[in-house]
Design an enzyme around this catalytic site. Structure first.
Site, PDB file in Angstrom:
ATOM      1  N   LYS A 171       0.838  -1.007   0.035  1.00 17.37           N
ATOM      2  CA  LYS A 171       0.142   0.121   0.012  1.00 17.37           C
ATOM      3  C   LYS A 171       0.988   1.148   0.259  1.00 17.37           C
ATOM      4  CE  LYS A 171      -1.493   2.748   2.876  1.00 17.37           C
ATOM      5  NZ  LYS A 171      -1.941   4.149   2.042  1.00 17.37           N
ATOM      6  N   GLY A 202      -4.915   3.032  -1.716  1.00 18.55           N
ATOM      7  CA  GLY A 202      -6.026   3.558  -0.470  1.00 18.55           C
ATOM      8  C   GLY A 202      -5.277   4.173   0.631  1.00 18.55           C
ATOM      9  N   ASP A 203      -6.369   4.569   1.489  1.00 13.45           N
ATOM     10  CA  ASP A 203      -5.743   5.527   2.637  1.00 13.45           C
ATOM     11  C   ASP A 203      -5.377   4.432   3.975  1.00 13.45           C
ATOM     12  OD1 ASP A 203      -8.202   4.537   3.922  1.00 13.45           O
ATOM     13  OD2 ASP A 203      -9.043   6.698   3.365  1.00 13.45           O
ATOM     14  N   PRO A 205      -6.520   4.477   7.382  1.00  6.86           N
ATOM     15  CA  PRO A 205      -7.617   4.025   7.893  1.00  6.86           C
ATOM     16  C   PRO A 205      -8.423   2.632   7.357  1.00  6.86           C
ATOM     17  CG  PRO A 205      -7.729   6.352   8.200  1.00  6.86           C
ATOM     18  CD  PRO A 205      -6.648   5.969   6.911  1.00  6.86           C
ATOM     19  N   VAL A 207      -7.411   0.900   4.114  1.00  9.97           N
ATOM     20  CA  VAL A 207      -6.398  -0.290   3.406  1.00  9.97           C
ATOM     21  C   VAL A 207      -5.336  -0.398   4.165  1.00  9.97           C
ATOM     22  CG1 VAL A 207      -4.586  -0.828   1.462  1.00  9.97           C
ATOM     23  CG2 VAL A 207      -6.933   0.211   1.077  1.00  9.97           C
ATOM     24  N   GLY A 208      -4.570   0.452   4.856  1.00 10.09           N
ATOM     25  CA  GLY A 208      -3.605   0.340   5.810  1.00 10.09           C
ATOM     26  C   GLY A 208      -4.192  -0.579   7.155  1.00 10.09           C
ATOM     27  N   GLU A 246      10.066   2.004  10.402  1.00 11.33           N
ATOM     28  CA  GLU A 246      11.275   2.920  10.426  1.00 11.33           C
ATOM     29  C   GLU A 246      10.210   4.443  10.580  1.00 11.33           C
ATOM     30  OE1 GLU A 246      12.502   6.026   9.025  1.00 11.33           O
ATOM     31  OE2 GLU A 246      12.665   5.176   7.145  1.00 11.33           O
ATOM     32  N   CYS A 280      13.405  11.833   7.060  1.00 10.23           N
ATOM     33  CA  CYS A 280      13.024  11.302   8.547  1.00 10.23           C
ATOM     34  C   CYS A 280      14.448  11.399   9.172  1.00 10.23           C
ATOM     35  CB  CYS A 280      12.611   9.932   8.589  1.00 10.23           C
ATOM     36  SG  CYS A 280      13.194   8.876   7.334  1.00 10.23           S
ATOM     37  N   GLU A 379       8.944  16.762  15.247  1.00 10.37           N
ATOM     38  CA  GLU A 379       9.511  16.710  13.823  1.00 10.37           C
ATOM     39  C   GLU A 379       8.576  17.525  12.976  1.00 10.37           C
ATOM     40  OE1 GLU A 379      10.625  12.976  10.984  1.00 10.37           O
ATOM     41  OE2 GLU A 379       8.659  12.729  11.924  1.00 10.37           O
TER      42      GLU A 379
END
Length: 479
Positions: A171, A202-203, A205, A207-208, A246, A280, A379
C-alpha cells in the site's frame, strides 16, 4: 492527467471489488490535480493477501539462482522506466528534477543492485554440531510506504523480500502513488510470478488497517510517522505478526568546538534542507558551541539564503513541500518557534517572495533554541533548522540524546573525537563529517524511531524466520 483506477492483484490489473471512491492526486507545485486513483477497501486487501498467500509455497521454494535472475530482470526493466519514475516523483511530490534523477530514482536501482549482491553469498543454512539452522522466508508481507522518498522506501522493502522468497502486498502513499504504479508495471514486465507482488491503493484507516490486521499477513513493514506506526503495531498485535517500523526523527548534528565551522554549518544546512526538509533522518537540531553561535548563525543564514526555491522542473534547489496539510503544519511550527522566543535568523512564515501558488516554504533558520522548545521537540518535516547552543561536549551529547527519537545523528569535528561522540549517541545511524550514504549500512532507529533495520544484508533478516532442525546429522562415533 494520469489515471489508474485498478489494483495489481494476482498478476493482473483488476477493478476494485466494490464501488470504489476515487482520489485526486495533487501536484504540490501547481496545487492542481495531476492524476486520479481508486481507493481500495478491506475486500481488495483480502483478495491481494489471498493471492500472495497462494503464491508463497511455490515462490518460497525457488532457488537462489532463480531469485537472482528475477531481481536482475527487475533491475533491467527498472532502468528502462527510470526517466518515467523520476518525472512522476517530481510531479506528485515536488522533488526537484535533479534530485528525482540523481537520488530519488537512483535509490530504487541501488536497492535492487544491493539485494542481488547480498543474495549471491547470503548464508541461509548453517550446521552447528548435529543441528541444522535454517533461515526461511517469513511468508506474506504487508508494506505500507510513505511519500517523501517513495521509490526508495518501496525498493528497500520489496527487493530483500523477493530475494528471501517472500510474497507481498504493497500500500503506497495515496499522496504520491504513481511511482508505485510504475514499479508494479516494472515487476510485471520482468516476469514476477502472479501473486508474488500485489498493489492496492488506498488510505491508512481503510487499506492500511486491513493490511496490518489481516490474519494471513505474517509480517508488516511500515515507514512513516511514529503516531501512525503505533496504530500499525496495535492492529498487528492480535495476530502476533512481526512488525518492522522506520518512523520519525529529530536528529542532532553536533558541531564540535574544533570543527571547521564554515564547512560544518554550511554542510549541515544543505543536508537539512535537501528534499525541502522532508527526510526522517534530516539533521534538524544543530548543536554549536555557545561562544560561536553568532558566527554559526551568520554562516547558516548565508547558506539558507543562497538556496533557490521554485519550480521543481526548473533549476531550483528546493521544490514545494508535498501538500497543503504539510504546508500548514510547517507554517504553524515556524510561528511557534517565533512565539516561544527563538531567534529567527532567516525565513519565517509565508511563501518565498515571487511564489504565489504552490506549497513553497522559506528555508528557515532559528538560533538560540533551547531543547525544550516545540521546534526542538517535534518533527517539523520541512526546511526548518533549529540551532542550539551548548557549553560542553557532554552537554551536547546529553541534549542530543534528549528526544523520544533515535533514527540518526551527525557529528562534525576531528576524527577521533567525533568517533568518541558517535559511540555515545543513541541513534541507529551516525554520520561523521558529512560522509556520503552507504547503501549497505543498516538503516533504522532506536526508541520511538522504530525497530528493525533496512538496507543491505541487515534487511534480509527482517524477512526470515529461523528454524533449528535438531539431529540433522549423526554424531561420529569415537574411535
Amino acid at each position: 492527467m494520469r489515471e489508474q483506477l485498478k489494483f495489481y492483484i494476482d498478476g493482473a490489473w483488476v477493478d476494485p471489488s466494490q464501488g470504489a471512491t476515487t482520489l485526486e492526486v495533487i501536484n504540490p507545485a501547481t496545487e492542481a490535480p495531476m492524476g486520479r486513483i481508486a481507493l481500495g477497501s478491506a475486500a481488495d486487501v483480502d483478495a491481494a493477501v489471498k493471492a500472495a498467500a497462494a503464491a508463497f509455497p511455490a515462490f518460497s521454494r525457488t532457488t537462489r539462482a532463480e531469485r537472482i535472475e528475477l531481481l536482475s530482470a527487475i533491475l533491467a526493466e527498472y532502468q528502462k522506466r527510470y526517466a518515467d519514475i523520476a518525472a512522476v516523483i517530481t510531479e506528485e511530490m515536488g522533488a526537484p528534477a535533479w534530485l528525482a534523477n540523481q537520488a530519488q530514482a537512483a535509490l530504487g536501482a541501488a536497492h535492487l543492485q544491493a539485494a542481488i549482491g547480498v543474495l549471491q553469498n547470503y548464508r541461509f543454512e548453517e550446521e552447528r554440531g548435529t543441528t541444522l539452522i535454517v533461515k526461511e522466508p517469513i511468508g506474506v508481507c504487508g508494506f505500507i510506504t510513505p511519500w517523501n522518498w517513495p521509490i526508495n522506501q518501496i525498493a528497500c522493502k520489496v527487493a530483500p523480500a523477493l530475494a528471501t522468497g517472500c510474497t507481498m502486498v504493497l500500500k503506497p502513499s495515496e499522496i504520491a502513488p504513481f511511482n508505485a504504479i510504475i514499479w508494479a508495471e516494472v515487476l510485471h514486465a520482468a516476469g514476477v510470478p502472479k501473486g508474488v507482488f500485489n498493489l492496492v491503493n488506498g488510505d491508512g484507516p481503510t487499506v492500511g488497517v486491513a493490511l496490518s490486521s489481516h490474519p494471513l499477513v505474517d509480517m508488516v513493514s511500515f515507514t512513516g510517522s511514529t503516531r501512525a506506526g503505533v496504530e500499525v503495531a496495535k492492529n498487528a498485535a492480535p495476530t502476533v505478526k512481526r512488525v518492522h517500523q522506520e518512523l520519525g526523527g529529530k536528529s542532532p548534528n553536533i558541531i564540535l568546538p574544533s570543527a571547521d565551522l564554515a564547512k560544518a554549518v554550511g554542510g549541515g544546512v544543505q543536508s537539512m534542507m535537501m528534499n525541502s526538509g522532508q527526510s526522517c533522518n534530516a539533521p534538524s537540531r544543530m548543536f554549536v558551541p555557545r561562544a560561536k553561535m553568532a558566527e554559526a548563525a551568520a554562516i547558516a543564514k548565508a547558506a539558507a539564503e543562497g538556496m533557490t526555491v521554485g519550480d521543481p522542473n526548473g533549476n531550483a534547489m528546493l521544490g514545494p513541500v508535498v501538500s497543503e496539510a504539510q504546508f500548514n503544519k510547517i507554517q504553524g511550527l515556524i510561528q511557534k518557534g517565533i512565539d516561544e522566543g527563538a531567534t529567527l535568523v532567516t525565513g519565517g512564515t509565508g511563501r518565498p517572495e515571487g511564489l504565489a501558488k504552490g506549497y513553497y516554504v522559506k528555508p528557515t533558520i532559528f538560533a538560540d533554541v533551547s531543547n525544550d522548545m516545540t521546534i526542538a521537540r517535534e518533527e517539523i518535516f520541512g526546511p526548518v533548522l533549529a540551532m542550539l547552543p551548548y557549553d560542553s561536549v557532554e552537554q551536547a551529547i546529553e541534549q542530543g540524546n534528549d528526544t523520544v527519537y533515535g533514527l540518526a545523528a551527525y557529528v562534525q569535528g576531528p576524527e577521533e573525537e567525533a568517533r568518541q561522540v558517535a559511540r555515545q549517541l543513541r541513534a541507529g545511524q551516525v554520520t561523521l563529517n558529512g560522509a556520503g550514504f552507504d547503501i549497505m549500512a543498516p538503516f533504522g532507529g532506536f526508541k520511538q524511531s522504530g525497530n528493525g533495520r533496512e538496507w543491505g544484508d541487515h534487511a534480509f533478516g527482517e524477512f526470515l524466520e529461523v528454524k533449528a532442525i535438531v539431529g540433522w546429522s549423526i554424531p561420529q562415533a569415537a574411535e
